[in-house]
Each structure stands twice: as structure tokens, then as C-alpha cells.
Design a protein around this motif. Structure first.
Motif, PDB file in Angstrom:
ATOM      1  N   GLU A  53       0.927  -1.228  -0.020  1.00  0.00           N
ATOM      2  CA  GLU A  53       0.133  -0.225   0.146  1.00  0.00           C
ATOM      3  C   GLU A  53       1.010   1.383   0.052  1.00  0.00           C
ATOM      4  O   GLU A  53       1.929   1.423   0.710  1.00  0.00           O
ATOM      5  N   PHE A  54       0.461   2.193  -0.795  1.00  0.00           N
ATOM      6  CA  PHE A  54       0.952   3.589  -0.748  1.00  0.00           C
ATOM      7  C   PHE A  54      -0.043   4.576  -0.443  1.00  0.00           C
ATOM      8  O   PHE A  54      -1.084   4.662  -0.735  1.00  0.00           O
ATOM      9  N   ASN A  55       0.385   5.706   0.316  1.00  0.00           N
ATOM     10  CA  ASN A  55      -0.475   6.680   0.668  1.00  0.00           C
ATOM     11  C   ASN A  55      -0.610   8.031   0.250  1.00  0.00           C
ATOM     12  O   ASN A  55      -1.625   8.702   0.208  1.00  0.00           O
ATOM     13  N   ASP A  56       0.450   8.376  -0.684  1.00  0.00           N
ATOM     14  CA  ASP A  56       0.261   9.793  -1.158  1.00  0.00           C
ATOM     15  C   ASP A  56      -0.414   9.702  -2.286  1.00  0.00           C
ATOM     16  O   ASP A  56      -0.786   8.853  -3.039  1.00  0.00           O
ATOM     17  N   PRO A  57      -1.186  11.296  -2.641  1.00  0.00           N
ATOM     18  CA  PRO A  57      -2.171  11.271  -3.439  1.00  0.00           C
ATOM     19  C   PRO A  57      -1.425  11.006  -5.043  1.00  0.00           C
ATOM     20  O   PRO A  57      -2.209  10.548  -5.978  1.00  0.00           O
ATOM     21  N   TYR A  67      10.466   3.771  -3.749  1.00  0.00           N
ATOM     22  CA  TYR A  67       9.286   4.580  -3.632  1.00  0.00           C
ATOM     23  C   TYR A  67       9.655   6.134  -3.672  1.00  0.00           C
ATOM     24  O   TYR A  67      10.671   6.399  -3.095  1.00  0.00           O
ATOM     25  N   SER A  68       8.727   6.906  -4.461  1.00  0.00           N
ATOM     26  CA  SER A  68       9.179   8.421  -4.219  1.00  0.00           C
ATOM     27  C   SER A  68       7.953   9.024  -4.331  1.00  0.00           C
ATOM     28  O   SER A  68       7.016   8.477  -5.291  1.00  0.00           O
ATOM     29  N   SER A  69       7.691  10.408  -4.029  1.00  0.00           N
ATOM     30  CA  SER A  69       6.516  11.071  -4.359  1.00  0.00           C
ATOM     31  C   SER A  69       6.915  12.606  -4.846  1.00  0.00           C
ATOM     32  O   SER A  69       8.294  12.782  -4.361  1.00  0.00           O
ATOM     33  N   LEU A  70       6.330  13.406  -4.926  1.00  0.00           N
ATOM     34  CA  LEU A  70       6.588  14.872  -4.985  1.00  0.00           C
ATOM     35  C   LEU A  70       7.054  15.624  -3.863  1.00  0.00           C
ATOM     36  O   LEU A  70       7.658  16.466  -3.465  1.00  0.00           O
ATOM     37  N   THR A  71       6.744  14.691  -2.721  1.00  0.00           N
ATOM     38  CA  THR A  71       7.187  15.431  -1.278  1.00  0.00           C
ATOM     39  C   THR A  71       7.870  14.329  -0.441  1.00  0.00           C
ATOM     40  O   THR A  71       8.346  14.748   0.690  1.00  0.00           O
ATOM     41  N   THR A 119      14.581   3.367  -0.729  1.00  0.00           N
ATOM     42  CA  THR A 119      14.515   2.030  -1.115  1.00  0.00           C
ATOM     43  C   THR A 119      14.019   1.173   0.306  1.00  0.00           C
ATOM     44  O   THR A 119      14.343   1.514   1.519  1.00  0.00           O
ATOM     45  N   LEU A 120      13.024   0.306   0.051  1.00  0.00           N
ATOM     46  CA  LEU A 120      12.438  -0.178   1.060  1.00  0.00           C
ATOM     47  C   LEU A 120      12.592  -2.041   0.741  1.00  0.00           C
ATOM     48  O   LEU A 120      12.808  -2.304  -0.087  1.00  0.00           O
ATOM     49  N   GLU A 121      12.452  -2.592   1.987  1.00  0.00           N
ATOM     50  CA  GLU A 121      12.394  -3.955   1.804  1.00  0.00           C
ATOM     51  C   GLU A 121      11.114  -4.605   2.588  1.00  0.00           C
ATOM     52  O   GLU A 121      10.793  -4.224   3.641  1.00  0.00           O
ATOM     53  N   VAL A 122      10.373  -5.491   1.966  1.00  0.00           N
ATOM     54  CA  VAL A 122       9.427  -6.118   2.422  1.00  0.00           C
ATOM     55  C   VAL A 122       9.741  -7.770   2.459  1.00  0.00           C
ATOM     56  O   VAL A 122      10.098  -8.402   1.535  1.00  0.00           O
ATOM     57  N   ASP A 123       9.106  -8.284   3.570  1.00  0.00           N
ATOM     58  CA  ASP A 123       9.392  -9.666   3.957  1.00  0.00           C
ATOM     59  C   ASP A 123       8.126 -10.209   3.149  1.00  0.00           C
ATOM     60  O   ASP A 123       6.883 -10.296   3.522  1.00  0.00           O
ATOM     61  N   LEU A 124       8.104 -10.962   1.929  1.00  0.00           N
ATOM     62  CA  LEU A 124       7.280 -11.642   1.469  1.00  0.00           C
ATOM     63  C   LEU A 124       6.370 -12.697   2.117  1.00  0.00           C
ATOM     64  O   LEU A 124       5.168 -13.063   1.793  1.00  0.00           O
ATOM     65  N   THR A 125       7.010 -13.223   3.026  1.00  0.00           N
ATOM     66  CA  THR A 125       6.304 -14.381   3.921  1.00  0.00           C
ATOM     67  C   THR A 125       5.435 -13.514   4.801  1.00  0.00           C
ATOM     68  O   THR A 125       4.180 -14.053   5.070  1.00  0.00           O
ATOM     69  N   ASP A 137       6.256  10.047 -14.242  1.00  0.00           N
ATOM     70  CA  ASP A 137       5.828  10.293 -12.924  1.00  0.00           C
ATOM     71  C   ASP A 137       6.401  11.167 -12.037  1.00  0.00           C
ATOM     72  O   ASP A 137       7.129  11.737 -12.186  1.00  0.00           O
ATOM     73  N   ALA A 138       5.499  11.284 -10.770  1.00  0.00           N
ATOM     74  CA  ALA A 138       5.736  12.032  -9.881  1.00  0.00           C
ATOM     75  C   ALA A 138       6.640  11.687  -8.907  1.00  0.00           C
ATOM     76  O   ALA A 138       6.342  10.818  -8.089  1.00  0.00           O
ATOM     77  N   MET A 139       7.963  12.234  -8.955  1.00  0.00           N
ATOM     78  CA  MET A 139       9.028  11.903  -7.989  1.00  0.00           C
ATOM     79  C   MET A 139       9.613  13.013  -7.469  1.00  0.00           C
ATOM     80  O   MET A 139       9.529  14.286  -8.109  1.00  0.00           O
ATOM     81  N   PHE A 140      10.326  12.800  -6.307  1.00  0.00           N
ATOM     82  CA  PHE A 140      10.930  13.862  -5.587  1.00  0.00           C
ATOM     83  C   PHE A 140      12.016  14.436  -6.250  1.00  0.00           C
ATOM     84  O   PHE A 140      12.909  13.673  -6.873  1.00  0.00           O
TER      85      PHE A 140
END
Length: 690
Positions: free
Chosen positions: A360-364, A385-389, A394-400, A468-471
Motif C-alpha cells: 500500500e502507498f498513501n500519497d495522492p 518509492y518516491s513522491s513529489l514530497t 529503498t524499502l524491503e518487504v518480507d514476502l512471507t 511519474d511524480a518523483m521527488f
């Protein structure tokens, strides 16, 4: 100081019984050495510098601001592959990084693979395309460009001795793929005239490149060639790509004498990309629908592989409202990157499960993408992940377990606080009723709706490339001075799926121009900017967008920055000797066909220059640009000087040492940005013109 006036030398171009006169055709110099041409470009540079002299102090201030936001020393997130941890590391105040690795543990002694600062010594421009360690970990193959023409020289470094081999390979695309025994590598040669990547060679270490073996040659110059090693590392794929058609061949990475095997013959308007992993072929293709699907079959299932793609087992189904952008394969998981309603989504599942989990991502408005994940035997996925703000993270998610952690977020030095800025996503209704997405950002306490904020609208809108909307840390210099920044996601990009792209190309190209104009007018109406202080910016095909827009709506914008603009579309597309021409027919059209000729001429900015008031205009280009030849913007400016009315500024700056991407180097690149931003800020302050 009076503006330079290019000499007019009548030159006629006749096609389809249509005679066009081009008085500035003489500015085209393939060798970039004609004294008369260089004298003119130098005169334009001097005029530009003179006219922008009142901004000299501001340019320096902006440059210092932008570079001060960068950490003096920095490093990338390390990744593990074949027993080593790899990363890039910037030493304090260095323009280029060092490529380093540590064996097994990050606490182990560091080994410098390549110091790009040393490689760039003595040259004005430097770009590293790839650096690949051999499978036996003893050699480094790297490709570099020291001119800006995107012609890369491949070199081999012995990591034990630090010596670089005498034999080099010239004029390549920069791609390097090792054979698995580390005795040879594959590369792609570019055509000497058109610069199209068209030949695949196999190079044996220690031998001169004149003895290299030609493995594959593409006969159709509308196709470009690329190389990659598959996820399994057992095969090497030769990809042949045109705008709407593709084909793949593969070789055994373990066989020094391997010959390419055709996977699936090209079929007009059918695109596919080939991957191999865990004994299966994976194919991302539009054969099941224009937004792409993912299909797969076991390597030995020849009865399946010989079937049309529409009869293959489906891994990810085609969806009419979701664009499949990419995927990542792990031993136990599959990860999907897709775009829905203009925004990137990441989802994943275990191979034994049917249900996907979403990240999930929360920026508009934001963007996300898959990071480097070289090891398939893990449950840890890295993504960015990046947004205008939000600075790039760089993130890491455990797929388990689904647990996430941030490995690194780009640090902005100084007093930056993300909470001081607001991003929004709005929709503008174009003249044909289509809703166009727009990404916005501004500084909260400096913004007042229906106030006097300057507004900068940015756009691209071609090739199906989503903007894309990047910082951007340099953008803070505008936001902190009250600017509102907007990205118009016009048709021609792929933000809303393949249909969005098709609605802005060929016969629909006018939609890109109209969308940009309509977005601008909608933003003004919604109170996002002062109607008298509206600006536009775009580069390359986005520079074409700028040229088309100012011909159609010359009084809507107070000022425009056109970066390396593709503005002489018709003449360029008629010249098959130029780089990237024939491969672009499916994007712009083939002007050898009468209907396409008339259509391109109707919007080609150079052909449509007319006697009217134009906005203040800063045009920037690079002498060694191989994507958009320098003479396109040079001719455009010369012709605009002949036709434009009023006293608005018309400035051309040519970087005599760079190509399509401008200056190279971590800090030097901000000189260009500082000039462009100073131009906009100066105009926004309503400074009197000299």
C-alpha cells in the motif's frame, strides 16, 4: 547587445510535390567542426549569457542551494550477489562514484572495482553505461562514453592486478553480457551512420575486437537490438524491438560456440519480452490484450512453446484497465508491477497460492518501482518509492510476513521538512471530454488559491513513457520561492494504459499538444497559478511538445524552457541516415507516405513557425547530442528570430562539450538547472527586459 542573426542560405526540400524552403539548413554539420557553424553557436551562447547577466548572482545562489542539499559523501544500499556485497559510494564532493564490493560481509575489507573519478579525469563529459563482474569474480567489463554521443567503449579490468586490458571494443550500445565461463562476453555494435544498435558480437578475452564473431545482425533498421542474461543465468537473450513489434532469440550462456535460436518469429503489432527461470520460459506480451499479460511454459514443453501465445498457460491475466509494467521472479514468489488509474501498484503471491497481497502507498500522487533483487532464493523484496514530497526511498518487504522496513531514504541536507509541502492529484477535462491526470506540488504557507503564485507546467507525452511524480531536491528552489509545479500526464505517455499512449501518437499526436494546453488552462481556472505568470518546460520529445504548444497557444505562457527539443520533425523523419529515424516511423509516421507527411508537417514546430508573438523562450542543446541533433534547436531559434513579433527574449544555449543529457557529474549538472530556474524566476519577478 543585438541578437545574432544567422545567415540565410536558401535550400529547398521537395517531397510529394511539396517544396519547403529551409534557409538555415546549413547549420547542420555532421562533423561538428565547421568554423562558421561553431561561430554562430558561440555567438548565441554569448548573447544568452549577456541577456541573462542580471541573473548571474541568482544562478550562483541556486547552484549553491541545489548542491548544498546533497550529502557531501553518500552511498547506495548494498546488495548481495555471488558471495559479494556491492554498492556505489561517493567520496566527499566528488562528481562520480566509486564502485566497491565486500566479500561475504560488509565488515570485510573493501575492494574498489572502479573509481569513475579517475576514469573521467581529463574529459569534459563522462558516462558509465554498465559495469559487469565476470562469473568467476576476477574481471570487470565496463562501458564508457567520453563525448556524449552514446557510443560506448568496452574495457576489461583485471580485479587482481588492477590493470585494464589493452584491447577495447568501440562504438557499442554499452550493453555487456558475460558468458558463464568468463572467457568471453557479448556486446551490441551500433551502426556507423544511423547509430542504431544492430549487431551482436562475441568477444574472446585477449583477442583484438577485429577477430570478434558476429552472432546476429538485424536487417530491418526499424528494429533496435538489446541484450540481457536471464534470471536463471543459463541463457542470453537477444531482443529485437520496434515501436509496436518485437522478437527474441536466445543462446546457451554455457557454450562458447552457441548460435542464437529464434524463440517466436516477429508478428506485426505483437510485442513480447523473454525471460527464463526455474526451467520455464516467461513471456510478457500484448498478444492477449494491449495492456499486456504474463504467460509461461516449461522449457521442455515444445508442444506448448510451438503454440500461439494465446494458448499458453496464463500467469497474470490481461486487464483492460490495468497495465502490466514488469515482474520479478523468486524461487517461492512472483511480484507484479502494474499501473492502475495512472498510479503504480506492487502486488505479490507465493507460487502455491492464488491470492495476491498488495503493497500500500498513501500519497495522492507518487511512483514505485522494483529495485535490484539479484538473489532469487529469498523472501525479501526490495523496491523503491518516491513522491513529489517524499525523497527517493529503498524499502524491503518480507514476502512471507508482509513486514516492511526502510533501508534508505535520500537525505536532503539543510532545513528540508516534507510536511512543509503539499502534493495533489487533480483531473483536467480536455477539449474532447477526456480527463487528463495532473500531479501538483507547492509549499503550503506560500500557496494561495487564486493568488499570484507562478505556475510551471511540465510535460513529455511520447513513446509510452510515463512521466511519474518523483521527488526532486532541485525543485525545492522553485517551490521555496512560491512556484507551483505541475506535471501534465498528457496522452502519448502510458499513465492510463496502452490506450493512453495510442491516443497520443501517429494520427492522434495533436492530443498531446491540446492536452497540455487544456491542462494549463484548467489549472489557471482552478486557481493554481497567476494567469500572467504561467511557464512551461519539456525536453527531447517534451521539447517537441513545447514547440507545438507555443505555436498553438503563444500567449498562454509567459516563458518556456525547451530542453534538447525535437522540433524539426519532418526533415529529420525524411532523412534515414540520421540516428533513430526509421525506428520512429511507428511513433510519428513515415513521411514517405503522403498522409503521414501532411500530418507531421501540420505540427512540426520548425515548419509551423509563424509571424506572431511568442513567449520568452530559453532553448538548450548539446553539440554532441545523438538523439536530437544540435542543429534542430539551432535552426528553430534562427527561424523564430525571423518571424517572432514583439520584444520577448529568445535565447539559445549550446553546451559544446555535452550530448543529449547535458553536463555529466553529480554537481556539474546543476549549472544547467540553475540557469533554467534563474530564467524562470527572473521572468516571474517581472524584471524589465534589456
Amino acid at each position: 547587445m543585438r541578437p545574432p542573426k544567422a545567415m540565410k542560405k536558401p535550400f529547398s526540400i521537395k517531397h510529394h510535390q511539396d517544396l519547403r524552403r529551409d534557409d538555415f539548413y546549413w547549420l547542420r554539420d555532421e562533423q561538428r567542426s565547421d568554423p562558421e557553424v561553431l561561430e554562430y553557436l558561440t555567438a548565441e551562447n554569448q548573447y544568452c549569457e549577456h541577456q541573462l547577466a542580471p541573473t548571474a548572482a541568482l544562478q550562483q545562489t541556486l547552484y549553491q542551494e541545489m548542491t548544498a542539499r546533497l550529502k557531501p559523501s553518500d552511498q547506495s544500499v548494498p546488495y548481495f550477489k555471488n558471495g559479494y556485497w556491492y554498492q556505489q559510494r561517493f567520496e566527499p564532493d566528488c562528481e562520480f562514484p566509486m564502485l566497491v564490493r565486500n566479500k561475504q560481509h560488509l565488515s570485510a575489507p573493501e575492494e574498489c572495482l572502479l573509481n569513475l573519478n579517475e576514469q573521467a579525469e581529463g574529459v569534459e563529459y563522462y558516462d558509465l553505461a554498465e559495469a559487469k563482474v565476470s562469473p568467476n569474480q576476477q574481471l570487470l567489463a565496463f562501458s564508457e562514453d567520453c563525448l556524449g554521443r552514446r557510443l560506448y567503449q568496452i574495457k576489461i579490468k583485471d580485479l587482481a592486478t588492477g590493470q585494464i586490458a589493452e584491447h577495447c571494443v568501440d562504438d557499442t550500445s554499452g550493453e555487456v553480457v558475460w558468458g558463464n565461463d568468463s572467457r568471453y562476453f557479448y556486446y551490441v555494435k551500433k551502426h556507423p551512420v544511423t547509430l542504431v544498435p544492430y549487431q551482436v558480437y562475441r568477444h574472446q578475452l585477449g583477442a583484438p575486437s577485429s577477430l570478434d564473431q558476429l552472432v546476429y545482425e538485424e536487417a530491418d533498421d526499424s528494429f533496435y537490438i538489446s541484450l540481457h542474461k536471464t534470471r536463471s543465468e543459463q541463457m542470453i537473450v537477444i531482443g529485437a524491438y520496434a515501436s509496436t513489434t518485437s522478437e527474441a532469440l536466445y543462446l546457451d550462456a554455457n557454450n562458447i560456440d552457441a548460435q542464437p535460436q529464434l524463440f517466436n518469429a516477429r508478428e506485426k503489432n505483437i510485442e513480447y519480452e523473454l525471460e527464463h527461470f526455474a526451467g520455464q520460459f516467461f513471456v510478457k506480451t500484448n498478444a492477449l490484450g494491449k495492456n499486456f499479460a504474463l504467460i509461461a511454459a516449461p522449457e521442455q514443453s515444445n508442444h506448448v512453446i510451438s503454440l500461439p501465445f494465446t494458448q499458453w498457460p496464463v500467469i497474470v491475466e490481461h486487464k483492460s484497465d490495468v497495465l502490466l509494467q514488469g515482474y520479478e521472479l523468486f524461487n517461492d514468489f512472483i511480484v507484479i508491477e502494474e499501473r492502475c488509474n495512472g498510479l503504480v501498484k506492487l502486488r505479490y503471491r507465493h507460487w502455491q497460492h492464488q491470492q495476491y497481497q498488495c503493497i500500500e502507498f498513501n500519497d495522492p500522487t507518487y511512483t514505485a518501482w522494483l529495485a535490484i533483487n539479484p538473489e532469487p532464493n529469498t523472501s525479501l523484496l526490495r523496491f523503491c518509492y518516491s513522491s513529489l514530497t517524499t525523497p527517493a526511498s529503498t524499502l524491503e518487504v518480507d514476502l512471507t510476513s508482509g513486514q516492511q522496513k526502510t533501508l534508505k531514504q535520500q537525505q536532503v541536507m539543510g532545513d528540508f521538512n516534507a510536511q512543509d509541502y503539499q502534493s495533489e492529484r487533480v483531473w483536467a477535462v480536455a477539449r474532447d471530454g477526456v480527463k487528463v491526470p495532473v500531479s501538483l506540488v507547492y509549499k503550503r504557507h506560500l500557496f494561495k488559491r487564486h493568488g499570484n503564485n507562478p505556475l510551471l507546467v511540465y510535460g513529455y507525452g511520447a513513446y509510452g513513457l510515463s512521466e511519474d511524480a518523483m521527488f526532486s531536491s532541485d525543485l525545492l528552489s522553485l517551490l521555496d520561492r512560491g512556484f507551483v509545479y505541475a506535471i501534465a500526464h498528457v496522452r502519448g505517455g502510458e499513465e492510463l494504459g496502452r490506450q493512453w499512449y495510442e491516443s497520443g501518437k501517429l494520427g492522434n499526436k495533436h492530443n498531446s499538444f491540446y492536452d497540455f494546453i487544456d491542462v494549463t488552462e484548467a489549472l489557471i481556472k482552478q486557481g493554481f497559478g497567476d494567469p500572467k505568470r504561467v511557464y512551461a518546460m519539456g525536453g527531447s520529445a517534451g521539447g517537441l511538445l513545447m514547440g507545438g504548444v507555443i505555436n498553438l497557444a503563444p500567449t498562454l505562457y509567459h516563458g518556456v524552457v525547451a530542453q534538447v527539443p525535437f522540433v524539426d520533425v519532418l526533415t529529420t523523419m525524411l532523412d534515414e541516415s540520421l540516428p533513430l529515424t526509421t525506428g520512429e516511423y511507428e511513433e510519428w509516421g513515415n513521411p514517405n507516405l503522403y498522409q503521414d507527411y501532411q500530418r507531421i508537417k501540420s505540427y512540426s514546430p520548425y515548419d509551423q513557425v509563424k509571424a506572431q508573438v511568442y513567449p520568452h523562450l530559453l532553448v538548450v542543446t548539446g553539440l554532441h547530442d545523438s538523439q536530437v541533433q544540435y542543429w534542430e534547436p539551432a535552426k528553430w531559434v534562427a527561424k523564430l528570430r525571423e518571424y517572432k513579433q514583439g520584444d520577448t527574449l529568445l535565447l539559445l544555449h549550446t553546451d559544446l562539450d555535452a550530448g543529449h543529457g547535458g553536463k555529466s557529474g553529480r554537481f556539474k549538472q546543476y549549472y544547467d538547472t540553475a540557469r533554467e530556474y534563474a530564467f524562470l524566476l527572473w521572468l516571474a519577478e517581472q524584471q524589465p527586459l534589456s
